[in-house]
Write a protein that holds these residues in place. Structure first.
Motif, mmCIF file in Angstrom:
data_model
loop_
_atom_site.group_PDB
_atom_site.id
_atom_site.type_symbol
_atom_site.label_atom_id
_atom_site.label_comp_id
_atom_site.label_asym_id
_atom_site.label_seq_id
_atom_site.Cartn_x
_atom_site.Cartn_y
_atom_site.Cartn_z
ATOM 1 N N ALA A 192 26.249 39.161 50.731
ATOM 2 C CA ALA A 192 27.610 39.614 51.029
ATOM 3 C C ALA A 192 28.588 38.444 50.982
ATOM 4 O O ALA A 192 29.717 38.586 50.497
ATOM 5 C CB ALA A 192 27.649 40.296 52.400
ATOM 6 N N VAL A 193 28.167 37.282 51.484
ATOM 7 C CA VAL A 193 29.010 36.084 51.396
ATOM 8 C C VAL A 193 29.275 35.745 49.933
ATOM 9 O O VAL A 193 30.418 35.474 49.533
ATOM 10 C CB VAL A 193 28.352 34.888 52.114
ATOM 11 N N GLU A 194 28.233 35.758 49.119
ATOM 12 C CA GLU A 194 28.397 35.481 47.692
ATOM 13 C C GLU A 194 29.352 36.475 47.054
ATOM 14 O O GLU A 194 30.176 36.103 46.200
ATOM 15 C CB GLU A 194 27.043 35.542 46.982
ATOM 16 N N THR A 195 29.251 37.741 47.443
ATOM 17 C CA THR A 195 30.134 38.764 46.881
ATOM 18 C C THR A 195 31.592 38.448 47.180
ATOM 19 O O THR A 195 32.465 38.556 46.298
ATOM 20 C CB THR A 195 29.766 40.152 47.453
ATOM 21 N N ILE A 196 31.881 38.051 48.419
ATOM 22 C CA ILE A 196 33.260 37.690 48.784
ATOM 23 C C ILE A 196 33.754 36.543 47.898
ATOM 24 O O ILE A 196 34.876 36.581 47.371
ATOM 25 C CB ILE A 196 33.339 37.294 50.269
ATOM 26 N N LEU A 197 32.929 35.521 47.717
ATOM 27 C CA LEU A 197 33.341 34.357 46.931
ATOM 28 C C LEU A 197 33.565 34.733 45.470
ATOM 29 O O LEU A 197 34.561 34.322 44.857
ATOM 30 C CB LEU A 197 32.280 33.256 47.050
ATOM 31 N N HIS A 198 32.655 35.500 44.898
ATOM 32 C CA HIS A 198 32.839 35.936 43.511
ATOM 33 C C HIS A 198 34.098 36.789 43.370
ATOM 34 O O HIS A 198 34.820 36.686 42.365
ATOM 35 C CB HIS A 198 31.616 36.728 43.037
ATOM 36 N N LEU A 199 34.371 37.623 44.348
ATOM 37 C CA LEU A 199 35.543 38.487 44.280
ATOM 38 C C LEU A 199 36.829 37.658 44.302
ATOM 39 O O LEU A 199 37.781 37.942 43.552
ATOM 40 C CB LEU A 199 35.506 39.480 45.442
ATOM 41 N N CYS A 200 36.861 36.628 45.145
ATOM 42 C CA CYS A 200 38.016 35.728 45.145
ATOM 43 C C CYS A 200 38.204 35.094 43.767
ATOM 44 O O CYS A 200 39.342 34.975 43.265
ATOM 45 C CB CYS A 200 37.823 34.633 46.195
ATOM 46 N N MET A 201 37.117 34.674 43.156
ATOM 47 C CA MET A 201 37.178 34.038 41.842
ATOM 48 C C MET A 201 37.634 35.018 40.763
ATOM 49 O O MET A 201 38.409 34.655 39.864
ATOM 50 C CB MET A 201 35.811 33.456 41.477
ATOM 51 N N ILE A 202 37.147 36.247 40.833
ATOM 52 C CA ILE A 202 37.501 37.235 39.808
ATOM 53 C C ILE A 202 38.998 37.521 39.820
ATOM 54 O O ILE A 202 39.648 37.589 38.762
ATOM 55 C CB ILE A 202 36.682 38.523 40.009
ATOM 56 N N TRP A 203 39.577 37.667 41.013
ATOM 57 C CA TRP A 203 41.024 37.900 41.072
ATOM 58 C C TRP A 203 41.783 36.716 40.459
ATOM 59 O O TRP A 203 42.794 36.903 39.765
ATOM 60 C CB TRP A 203 41.476 38.124 42.514
ATOM 61 N N GLU A 204 41.291 35.500 40.680
ATOM 62 C CA GLU A 204 41.937 34.327 40.080
ATOM 63 C C GLU A 204 41.755 34.326 38.570
ATOM 64 O O GLU A 204 42.699 34.042 37.810
ATOM 65 C CB GLU A 204 41.352 33.053 40.695
ATOM 66 N N GLU A 205 40.572 34.659 38.101
ATOM 67 C CA GLU A 205 40.293 34.655 36.661
ATOM 68 C C GLU A 205 41.150 35.665 35.911
ATOM 69 O O GLU A 205 41.543 35.424 34.765
ATOM 70 C CB GLU A 205 38.819 34.980 36.408
ATOM 71 N N LYS A 206 41.440 36.802 36.524
ATOM 72 C CA LYS A 206 42.164 37.875 35.849
ATOM 73 C C LYS A 206 43.674 37.608 35.796
ATOM 74 O O LYS A 206 44.423 38.387 35.216
ATOM 75 C CB LYS A 206 41.920 39.207 36.564
ATOM 76 N N SER A 207 44.100 36.517 36.428
ATOM 77 C CA SER A 207 45.513 36.135 36.385
ATOM 78 C C SER A 207 45.658 34.929 35.475
ATOM 79 O O SER A 207 44.697 34.216 35.196
ATOM 80 C CB SER A 207 46.016 35.792 37.788
ATOM 81 N N TYR A 208 46.888 34.670 34.972
ATOM 82 C CA TYR A 208 47.066 33.505 34.117
ATOM 83 C C TYR A 208 48.441 32.887 34.313
ATOM 84 O O TYR A 208 49.348 33.485 34.889
ATOM 85 C CB TYR A 208 46.842 33.871 32.653
#
Length: 433
Positions: A401-417
């Motif tokens: 679950a901790v890993e999921t939170i971290l990946h989710l934070c990264m995904i939102w950053e990746e989808k922005s430019y």
């Protein structure tokens, strides 16, 4: 990014610490939060956040904890929020919880030592089959564990710790919200949505690892008030019509097909949760649930028609039925923002789990937050057998679950430019190529 080798997880130590703090909420209280002791954990969380460098962490007058992990990217990323509740359920004692770690679980029944009649059996807790070789945490047999929702609290806190210590994990502003009184239906009564300023939220309050929940019950409450006829019991023949007995007959006459113990999956129910009174007046409190909000009125009519039928035997008595809205299915709101769920599914997949989209036969803070302007699905926290002495969670599921939170934070950053002339946030919807 593979986190297994780079993270020094703190979630287990945090969880074992948090569950020893009694934070049980009280449905009969008129204060907010319903119990002051919930703030004991909230204050601890603030102190721990401040200690890891989250400088704006604070608790407000209502017991809510707010905090921000500042952005570390030059992109303009939508603000997202992670939320869990600090209170435990009134159904089972949360005082003097003694957590036990059963290392390297191998499928055996787990006998809880302080009450050996409490046995966690693989045949009854089927998700234990996915825990072979894992470390399972339980209480000792006389209390609930508090995984609901201190597992979620510990997971968010560990994610905060990792984000503050791993600048290579790129993310936008991350808001943190810890709420009181979720278990008594008042978890977001005083949340300051403007202060959060988030585009999307995620509650960490789900069950099996990999589960992602985008749908809850819609919920109403109902109160049936029965007005009987009182008389001296020595001279009551032909006169007394006991409201208590009428109430009992109404409850007995409700259809089994619409009771919690006879429904599953997408079926709704009508459930009497409390009764009090005397000969002249008695009340029955109900909760009414269905995934389709339009069906709630029909379920209330079942109560009404049952009361009508029973009262035919008591011509001098009467009743009133009042209903009140509690929360509504969040799916409609989330369907308008499909990327919020899609990004969370992707984050779960990136941990090595297989994301599974589910419905909740219940509600979360996210149900109401979604209708307050913060679309908020629910991510697994690994908690099982909620509200009971057999509650359990595994160390490894909490780490996922901790890993999921971290990946989710990264995904939102990746989808922005970032554009040289203007900062543009591009929400790349999952339905787009």
């Amino acid at each position: 990014m593979n986190f297994n080798s780079s993270l020094n997880f703190t979630v287990t130590e945090r969880f074992l610490r948090y569950v020893t703090i009694d934070t049980q909420s009280d449905p009969s209280s008129v204060s907010f939060p319903s119990t002051e002791k919930q703030k004991d954990l909230s204050r601890l969380l603030v102190n721990e956040l401040l200690a890891i460098g989250v400088s704006d962490a604070h608790i407000d007058e209502f017991g809510y904890v707010y905090a921000t992990i500042p952005s570390n990217t030059n992109k303009q990323v939508p603000v997202i929020c992670f939320c869990s509740h600090v209170d435990t359920a009134p159904d089972c004692s949360g005082k003097n919880v003694k957590p036990l770690v059963h290392k390297n679980y191998q499928g055996q029944d787990i006998v809880l030592p302080d009450d050996n009649t409490q046995v966690i059996k693989l045949t009854e807790h089927t998700d234990l089959k996915n825990q072979l070789g894992n470390d399972v945490i339980t209480a000792s047999g006389t209390t609930l564990l508090g995984a609901d929702n201190k597992a979620g609290v510990a997971e968010i806190m560990d994610a905060c710790y990792q984000l503050m210590n791993h600048p290579e994990i790129k993310h936008g502003d991350i808001r943190i919200l810890f709420t009181p009184d979720e278990e008594v239906g008042h978890g977001v009564d005083h949340v300051d949505i403007a202060k959060l300023g988030a585009f999307a939220g995620y509650t960490m309050d789900g069950e099996s690892a990999g589960n992602m929940e985008n749908e809850t019950f819609s919920a109403d409450g109902a109160r049936l008030t029965i007005n009987g006829i009182s008389a001296h019991p020595g001279f009551a023949k032909g006169k007394m019509e006991s409201a208590i007995k009428i109430a009992g007959k109404i409850i007995a006459a409700l259809p089994d097909s619409l009771s919690p113990e006879h429904t599953e999956d997408m079926e709704g129910f009508v459930h009497p949760v409390g009764m009090e009174g005397h000969v002249e007046t008695a009340t029955i409190d109900f909760i009414i649930r269905d995934f389709d909000a339009e069906k709630l009125k029909g379920h209330a009519n079942v109560i009404r028609h049952t009361a009508d039928a029973v009262l035919e035997q008591y011509p001098a008595s009467s009743y009133t039925l009042t209903t009140s809205q509690q929360y509504r299915n969040m799916k409609g709101v989330l369907d308008e923002n499909p990327q919020i769920v899609a990004y969370a599914m992707e984050a779960i997949d990136r941990t090595g789990l297989t994301a599974k989209l589910c419905s909740i036969r219940g509600g979360t803070d996210g149900s109401r937050l979604s209708f307050m302007g913060l679309p908020c699905p629910n991510i697994f926290a690994g908690e099982h057998a909620f509200h009971s002495k057999q509650e359990w969670v595994s160390v490894q599921d909490m780490q996922k679950a901790v890993e999921t939170i971290l990946h989710l934070c990264m995904i939102w950053e990746e989808k922005s430019y970032f554009n040289e002339d203007t900062i543009i946030t591009c929400i790349r919807y999952a339905k787009q190529p």
